[in-house]
Design an enzyme around this catalytic site. Structure first.
Site, PDB file in Angstrom:
ATOM      1  N   TYR B 101       0.860  -1.183   0.000  1.00 52.50           N
ATOM      2  CA  TYR B 101       0.000   0.000   0.000  1.00 52.50           C
ATOM      3  C   TYR B 101       0.897   1.234   0.000  1.00 52.50           C
ATOM      4  O   TYR B 101       1.860   1.302   0.780  1.00 52.50           O
ATOM      5  CB  TYR B 101      -0.888   0.025   1.257  1.00 52.50           C
ATOM      6  CG  TYR B 101      -1.545   1.368   1.507  1.00 52.50           C
ATOM      7  CD1 TYR B 101      -2.768   1.677   0.909  1.00 52.50           C
ATOM      8  CD2 TYR B 101      -0.931   2.338   2.299  1.00 52.50           C
ATOM      9  CE1 TYR B 101      -3.358   2.912   1.104  1.00 52.50           C
ATOM     10  CE2 TYR B 101      -1.518   3.587   2.497  1.00 52.50           C
ATOM     11  CZ  TYR B 101      -2.733   3.856   1.898  1.00 52.50           C
ATOM     12  OH  TYR B 101      -3.306   5.087   2.082  1.00 52.50           O
ATOM     13  N   GLU B 189      -3.858   7.361  -3.568  1.00 53.43           N
ATOM     14  CA  GLU B 189      -3.523   6.059  -2.984  1.00 53.43           C
ATOM     15  C   GLU B 189      -3.421   4.981  -4.047  1.00 53.43           C
ATOM     16  O   GLU B 189      -4.133   5.011  -5.045  1.00 53.43           O
ATOM     17  CB  GLU B 189      -4.615   5.627  -1.994  1.00 53.43           C
ATOM     18  CG  GLU B 189      -4.717   6.495  -0.764  1.00 53.43           C
ATOM     19  CD  GLU B 189      -5.844   6.021   0.146  1.00 53.43           C
ATOM     20  OE1 GLU B 189      -5.544   5.408   1.177  1.00 53.43           O
ATOM     21  OE2 GLU B 189      -7.009   6.254  -0.201  1.00 53.43           O
TER      22      GLU B 189
END
Lengths: 290, 382
Positions: B101, B189
């Site tokens: 991530y 993101e």
């Protein structure tokens, strides 16, 4: 008595030639605020409501000894206008403008740490010391002189709570709308500190809302440092969660803080009663002062 | 403003972040043709603005033409958590060994951007943040200087990313920050950032939220917003009128100025036993037309049985509000739903003089106004 603003404050209005700037400069003067200058690039030499306009804030400081700015500049240019106030070394800058890009405010926030200027706002109604001066757009007639300090993230909610106080004959030392944007200058903790140190403030109202963790931090500060009694209000108990906080916001803090419940319980734990309605907040203040 | 996945991927790819080959399709034949061109296996992904698409059946992995046709047919036109799916992204299925991530957001507490990296990608990162906050490395960025290369490396090493891919992940993070900064992002993101067996990294999903207040200087992204618009009819109308509007389940319509006061009005409706139908903030300094638009919005919600108007003027002026209310209501032979008005603050007296009291119920205090609106809504339901 008061914090931050009184009848000695010398105000320069940035954006005084615009519709809002002009209207509210006039309202401020009618209230008794000492508006000494306007600052609008390209409009130097004009007069608005009898106030001389300069091209820069620096000139307003040199010529009129301005020490405080109130900013009514459109959002695209407002970040720059705040920088100008900081660079002119004013004591206080009050940014009324709504909708300043967050990244601009992050840069302003960084610059603030390097100067002595205090910023209120942006996206706020300003502040008022009843009977002396108001900086911003608050409707002066609802305020009254007295001994309660008020700090709020929401402009119109400030008015609502003040109205409840004033209707009961409870006046205010100073009321500060700090604004609800993600990045602001003066926060709850700063304002609470000012009121705690003000000998004439006998009770404090703190109005918060869902989102962020400012109220939780304020609760911790009250627990440690504030002896003046504080009553609270938290707006948004029935609002749908997650509206303003982005997805990644929760990842930063690593927890689901920012809800009305977490704020109310943090305040209660710090000995701060939280009213269900604005009238209940006034009830608590009435009890404190009895 | 949130970009669709396909838009965010385009923005990321243009900046040099590796993304899988993909193509957008709006019908079954187009989806199949795209799959043939990309080569199987491919993922077919619904392009709607909701989380948990996979679990809700909005993402399917297919191996051949028959499966592709079937999946595209199923997903296109489906209702995904209230959103109609009219486009799918057909995307190369990446063979991965690991999922990371990476993200950039504004840390409002610090007033600074923060870069985040975790080796626990591919899952609900909010849960990771809650249960194991240390599994996410966080590095605050000075907004005046931007992200230094060492900070990207530090975040990557702090997260425990494998040495073999550390350089590539740092590079993706640096690019992501630059994008976030240049494009006025609020969140950017990648979850998951997939690691292939050849130690390459590739952005398998892409999230990009843009600061609405900065759209004036992001014309390209503002155009994407037009394309991205969706949601239910009322939300679209709110977009058109540029209101902060949230639809709720109740039957008391609420209009006010300032988020804090509107939320307080909602809370009071609840307090007095009613149920709010919506949150509608007209914002500061609303003129008559905007007030009329707000009434139009709330009237178009069939669930609404009564409306409470709560205005405490500061920069908003009572006379303008009253004009807007008159304007909106005078066009009706019969007012569709009872409207309760409470005006206070700047120019409220002028407002009260202008307001046509044959059309509305006037109350002096917030409490009285809310109680009256709750009463009206209750009567309709009796």
């Amino acid at each position: 008595m008061s914090v931050l603003v009184d009848d000695d404050t010398r105000v320069v209005v940035q954006g005084i030639t615009g519709g809002e700037g002009k209207f509210h400069a006039k309202q401020m003067m009618e209230y008794g605020t000492n508006v000494v200058a306007g600052a609008v690039p390209g409009k130097g030499g004009q007069e608005v409501e009898g106030v001389p306009v300069y091209d820069t804030v620096h000139e307003a400081v040199e010529e009129e000894n301005a020490d405080t700015s109130v900013i009514f500049v459109p959002p695209a240019f407002a970040g720059d206008a705040v920088f100008e106030s900081l660079d002119a070394d004013l004591d206080l800058a009050v940014a009324i403008t709504e909708g300043i890009p967050t990244q601009d405010m992050a840069r302003v926030n960084k610059r603030l740490t390097e100067t002595d200027t205090r910023l209120i706002g942006p996206n706020c109604p300003g502040l008022i010391t009843p009977g002396e001066a108001k900086l911003g757009i608050l409707p002066g007639n609802i305020f009254a002189e007295g001994n309660v300090g008020l700090v709020s993230r929401s402009g119109t909610l400030t008015y609502q709570v003040v109205d409840s106080l004033t209707n009961r004959g409870i006046g205010q030392t100073t009321a500060i709308g700090i604004g609800g944007d993600p990045i602001i200058g003066t926060d709850f903790v700063d304002a609470l500190e000012l009121f705690e140190d003000d000998p004439d403030t006998d009770a404090i109202v703190m109005c918060g809302e869902i989102g962020g963790e400012d109220e939780e931090e304020a609760a911790a500060f009250i627990d440690d440092y504030v002896d003046t009694p504080v009553a609270g209000f938290i707006a948004g108990r029935t609002a749908p969660p997650g509206k303003r906080m982005g997805h990644a916001g929760a990842i930063v803090s690593g927890s689901g803080t920012g809800t009305a419940e977490s704020k109310i319980s943090a305040l209660n734990d710090a000995g701060v009663p939280v009213g269900d309605t604005p009238e209940e907040v006034a009830d608590h203040i009435e009890e404190f002062l009895a | 403003m949130k970009l669709h996945e396909y838009q965010a991927k385009q923005v990321f790819a243009d900046a040099g972040i590796p993304t899988p080959a993909s193509e957008l399709a709006s019908d079954v034949d187009g989806a199949v043709a795209a799959a043939e061109e990309i080569g199987y296996p491919v993922a077919i992904k619904a392009q709607v603005q909701v989380g948990g698409r996979g679990k809700a059946g909005g993402i399917k992995l297919v191996e051949d033409e028959d499966e592709a046709r079937e999946a595209a047919d199923e997903i296109l036109g489906m209702d995904l958590k209230g959103y109609h799916v009219d486009r799918v992204l057909v995307e190369e299925a990446v063979d991965f060994t690991n999922e990371l991530y990476v993200g950039i957001t504004m840390d409002r507490g610090e007033g600074k951007p923060v870069a985040m990296v975790s080796t626990k990608g591919g899952v609900n990162i909010e849960e990771v943040a809650e249960e194991d906050p240390d599994a996410i490395a966080r590095e605050h960025i000075d907004p005046a200087f931007g992200m230094h290369p060492y900070q990207a490396r530090k975040a990557v090493y702090d997260a425990g990313v494998d040495q073999s891919i550390a350089r590539d992940v740092s590079s993706v993070l640096t690019t992501l920050y630059q994008l976030w900064d240049d494009r006025d992002g609020s969140d950017a993101e990648i979850n998951p950032l997939m690691v292939t067996s050849d130690d390459e990294v590739i952005a398998a999903d892409a999230v990009m939220n843009i600061d609405e207040d900065a759209l004036f200087r992001q014309p390209e992204l503002a155009e994407m917003e037009e394309e991205a618009a969706g949601g239910d009819e009322l939300e679209q109308k709110a977009d058109e009128y540029d209101f902060d509007y949230v639809r709720l389940d109740g039957n008391v319509g609420i209009i006010g100025n300032g988020a804090g006061l509107v939320m307080t009005t909602l809370d009071l409706v609840d307090h007095y036993g009613g149920e709010p139908a919506n949150f509608l903030d007209v914002g500061g300094g609303a003129k008559a037309e905007r007030i009329a638009n707000a009434l139009d919005m709330v009237f178009s919600d069939d669930n609404v049985d009564s409306v409470v108007f709560n205005i405490f003027g500061g920069i908003t002026r009572g006379d303008e509000v009253a004009r807007g209310i008159n304007e909106a209501l005078e066009q009706f032979d019969e007012i569709p739903k009872p409207v309760v008005v409470r005006l206070a603050g700047t120019n409220w007296e002028e407002g009260m003089e202008i307001l046509n009291e044959d059309l509305v119920t006037v109350e002096q205090t917030l409490e009285d106004a809310v109680q009256r609106a709750v009463e009206y809504a209750g009567e309709v339901n009796e």
